[in-house]
Design an enzyme around this catalytic site. Structure first.
Site, PDB file in Angstrom:
ATOM      1  N   ASP A 315       0.712  -1.395  -0.452  1.00  0.00           N
ATOM      2  CA  ASP A 315       0.186  -0.285  -0.193  1.00  0.00           C
ATOM      3  C   ASP A 315       0.810   1.398   0.050  1.00  0.00           C
ATOM      4  O   ASP A 315       1.908   1.482   0.528  1.00  0.00           O
ATOM      5  CB  ASP A 315      -0.796   0.037   1.164  1.00  0.00           C
ATOM      6  CG  ASP A 315      -1.729   1.398   1.657  1.00  0.00           C
ATOM      7  OD1 ASP A 315      -2.376   1.535   0.724  1.00  0.00           O
ATOM      8  OD2 ASP A 315      -1.851   1.793   2.662  1.00  0.00           O
ATOM      9  N   ASP A 507      -1.728  -0.957   5.424  1.00  0.00           N
ATOM     10  CA  ASP A 507      -2.180  -0.319   7.535  1.00  0.00           C
ATOM     11  C   ASP A 507      -3.662   0.460   6.475  1.00  0.00           C
ATOM     12  O   ASP A 507      -3.968   0.118   6.015  1.00  0.00           O
ATOM     13  CB  ASP A 507      -1.606   1.248   8.035  1.00  0.00           C
ATOM     14  CG  ASP A 507      -1.217   2.117   7.258  1.00  0.00           C
ATOM     15  OD1 ASP A 507      -2.209   2.587   6.282  1.00  0.00           O
ATOM     16  OD2 ASP A 507      -1.475   3.245   7.916  1.00  0.00           O
ATOM     17  N   ASP A 511      -7.089  -1.385   3.662  1.00  0.00           N
ATOM     18  CA  ASP A 511      -6.191  -2.784   4.130  1.00  0.00           C
ATOM     19  C   ASP A 511      -6.592  -4.473   4.770  1.00  0.00           C
ATOM     20  O   ASP A 511      -5.911  -5.024   3.852  1.00  0.00           O
ATOM     21  CB  ASP A 511      -4.906  -2.313   3.796  1.00  0.00           C
ATOM     22  CG  ASP A 511      -4.343  -1.383   3.399  1.00  0.00           C
ATOM     23  OD1 ASP A 511      -4.818  -1.415   2.309  1.00  0.00           O
ATOM     24  OD2 ASP A 511      -3.414  -0.619   3.857  1.00  0.00           O
TER      25      ASP A 511
END
Length: 632
Positions: A315, A507, A511
């Site tokens: 991410d 995080d 996610d």
């Protein structure tokens, strides 16, 4: 693993030693018959007890290596090697005790977290005042959000809270790995699990116990302790072929020599301990080492997957970037002063929960500006905040929202990776505050290390706009970018990623689905991302992406140690059995030598507690800052 269980094992070892000593004494004094009977009864009782356990394991679908030990004990009794049979009993019970001792040593860092878990909290009886220290002790699970708590010197902070005292110093080593105490000022967040220094402080609870940082870590540790690694099950699958090979070698030795004693002499060297003990001890050592580094792994299965990772997905916001947009510049409109514009905007942002608000407030405080209170303030979700500051109506927010209240608002020209908060004062456009979410300084080094150590494909999965995502990816060395995607898209992309296994690092709540779907999900949990932590296989409780490298390195080292310990034990056992087939190793000597093999494999397995420390190279140049226009 309880102390009673360990003490019971030690007591049984002591009894076995006494019986062995008594039998040897009777043998030396000519009372061999009495010694034989004592040994036969004692070993038969041990065989019966072992057989009961074996039946239970078979009913659970698990075929173990105890059959070798049982056959060895029966064989040694049958050929009159009753002292050797007692040594085999001592070997097995000693091996179990060594396993418990080694496992306890390997779990030391894990159990240290559990042992320090706070159980009570001191709640102030008069919550309207911090002048009184009259408290009522309650269970930590009964602390409610908003309760005023007293934390005495050297006590563990029971729940996450905001510091009310002027300042406080805390040992946060169990949370962050930082060995030096950290000093916080009033208003700062204090995490549960940190240890107060030498002065009592007051905090206001902001989370319940179950949602606080330390309790989440403890829950993860308990889950990690209760798991069992695939490599240990793989070791179990060695049981049938290893047993078959041992029995064949013993049978051949008997057939060729014509002496049944040779059968017993070979079997006492067929040590099951490398398979039964070495692998679990190694994995416990790996879990312990990871916990000490601020990486909580949910079991040995995760360690094996980490060791085999070949693809990685990241991410962006809060993972590759710091997730805390920082003020880059202030662009006042005509007639406005830069400093005053920042003061007014930061004062209004006190009443906003937007992701950019904290960066604006922090920038003003860093410049020594005093934030002003508001007599009237309100936030329009996703658009902006309006507050009356020092008699002026101040609006901070998105350009369209600010333009609706100040028609002369001018949209700023921003490069990729920057975001802006627009400001209006008393219906006039006041200017623009430009912010950027800086790339973590270690991000480029982490990507470089993974590539250099066999991770063949690395990609970015983010909901942010493509120009921002590509700018950051270019800076840190990622050339495969999927931007402007939804959480469901992340799941599909991670599922299709090749080669496997795939590691996903992220995080935040959005996610959680992809972390759960990946072969190995790693959550950056230092900021309390509960949903992500629950869904992930690994939670990093230190705010550093470099711990991803630690996790992969520890996984690889642990699996290597476990498998090496297994093969060392098997190699030594088979080699010694081949020698014993010639008749040069008596049964008593063989049983004693087998003890040394067991000890060697267990000591080798404990190498998983240490290992090489990976080095993440510093970036060649400072990565450019970038800020999301939509938080990924």
């Amino acid at each position: 693993m309880t102390g009673d269980r360990i003490n019971w094992r030690y007591a049984f070892i002591a009894l076995s030693v006494l019986v062995l000593a008594a039998v040897i004494l009777l043998h030396l004094t000519g009372a061999e018959v009495a010694g034989r009977w004592i040994a036969t009864v004692y070993v038969a009782a041990y065989i019966a007890w072992t057989l009961v356990d074996m039946v239970r394991e078979v009913l659970r679908g698990h075929v173990g290596l105890d059959v070798l030990a049982v056959v060895a004990m029966i064989a040694t009794l049958a050929v009159g090697e009753y002292i050797a049979s007692l040594i085999v009993v001592l070997m097995l019970s000693g091996g179990e005790a060594l396993e418990l001792f080694a496992a306890r040593r390997a779990q030391r860092d894990l159990t240290a977290l559990l042992d320090r878990s706070p159980r009570t909290a001191h709640v102030l009886v008069h919550p309207r005042s911090t002048d009184s220290d009259e408290v009522q002790d309650v269970a930590v699970d009964d602390v409610a959000i908003g309760d005023l708590l007293l934390v005495r010197p050297s006590e563990v902070v029971p729940v996450d809270g905001v510091l009310l005292s002027e300042s406080g110093t805390f040992d946060e080593s169990s949370l962050t790995g930082e060995s030096l105490p950290v000093t916080h000022a009033a208003g700062a967040e204090v995490l549960s699990g940190s240890v107060n220094s030498t002065r009592a402080v007051h905090i206001r609870a902001v989370r319940r116990s179950a949602d606080s940082q330390y309790q989440q870590i403890v829950a993860l540790v308990r889950e990690a302790q209760s798991s069992r690694a695939p490599v240990v099950r793989l070791a179990d699958r060695f049981a049938v072929p290893f047993t078959a090979v041992s029995l064949v070698l013993a049978g051949v030795a008997w057939t060729v020599s014509g002496d049944p004693t040779r059968f017993a002499e070979v079997l006492v060297l067929a040590t099951p301990c490398p398979l039964l003990i070495a692998a679990p001890v190694a994995f416990l050592g790996g879990l312990s080492r990871a916990a000490k580094a601020g990486v909580i792994m949910k079991g040995g299965a995760v360690i094996e997957q980490l060791a085999r990772v070949r693809s990685a997905a990241f991410d962006k916001t809060g993972t590759l970037t710091q997730g805390r947009p920082q003020l880059v510049s202030v662009r006042p409109a005509a007639g406005f002063d830069e400093t005053e514009l920042l003061r007014l905007a930061a004062s209004a942002e006190q009443y906003s929960s937007h992701v950019l608000a904290e960066g604006i407030r922090t920038a003003a405080q860093d410049r020594g500006l005093t934030l002003l209170p508001s007599d009237e303030a309100g936030e329009v979700a996703t658009n902006g905040v309006t507050a009356v500051i020092d008699g002026k109506v101040v609006v901070v927010g998105k350009p369209a929202y600010v333009r609706s209240l100040a028609p002369d608002t001018v949209r700023a020209d921003l490069p990729a990776g920057e975001a802006a908060a627009y400001v209006a004062v008393d219906g006039r456009f006041g200017g623009v505050l430009v912010l950027a979410d800086a790339v973590r300084p270690e991000s480029a080094g982490v990507i470089s290390w993974l590539r250099a150590h066999g991770v063949r494909r690395i990609t970015m999965l983010t909901g942010d706009v493509r120009p921002t995502a590509e700018a950051i990816a270019r800076d840190i060395g990622i050339d495969d970018v999927h931007a402007e995607i939804l959480p469901a898209d992340k799941v599909h992309l991670a599922a299709a990623l090749q080669p496997r296994p795939v590691m996903m690092v992220g995080d935040g709540v959005n996610d959680a689905p992809v972390l759960a779907a990946a072969d190995v999900g790693i959550a950056m949990g230092a900021k309390g991302a509960t949903a992500a932590g629950d869904a992930a296989d690994v939670v990093i409780v230190v705010d550093s992406l470099s711990r991803v490298v630690d996790a992969v390195s520890i996984g690889r080292h642990t699996v290597t140690v476990a498998l090496t310990a297994i093969w060392i034990g098997i190699g030594l056992s088979v080699g010694l059995m081949l020698v014993a087939m010639t008749g040069v190793i008596p049964a008593v000597v063989g049983a004693l030598v087998q003890e040394l093999v067991d000890l060697a494999t267990i000591l080798y397995a404990l190498r998983a507690l240490g290992g090489p420390t990976p080095t993440v190279a510093a970036p060649q140049s400072t990565a450019s800052a970038a800020a999301p226009s939509a938080v990924a």
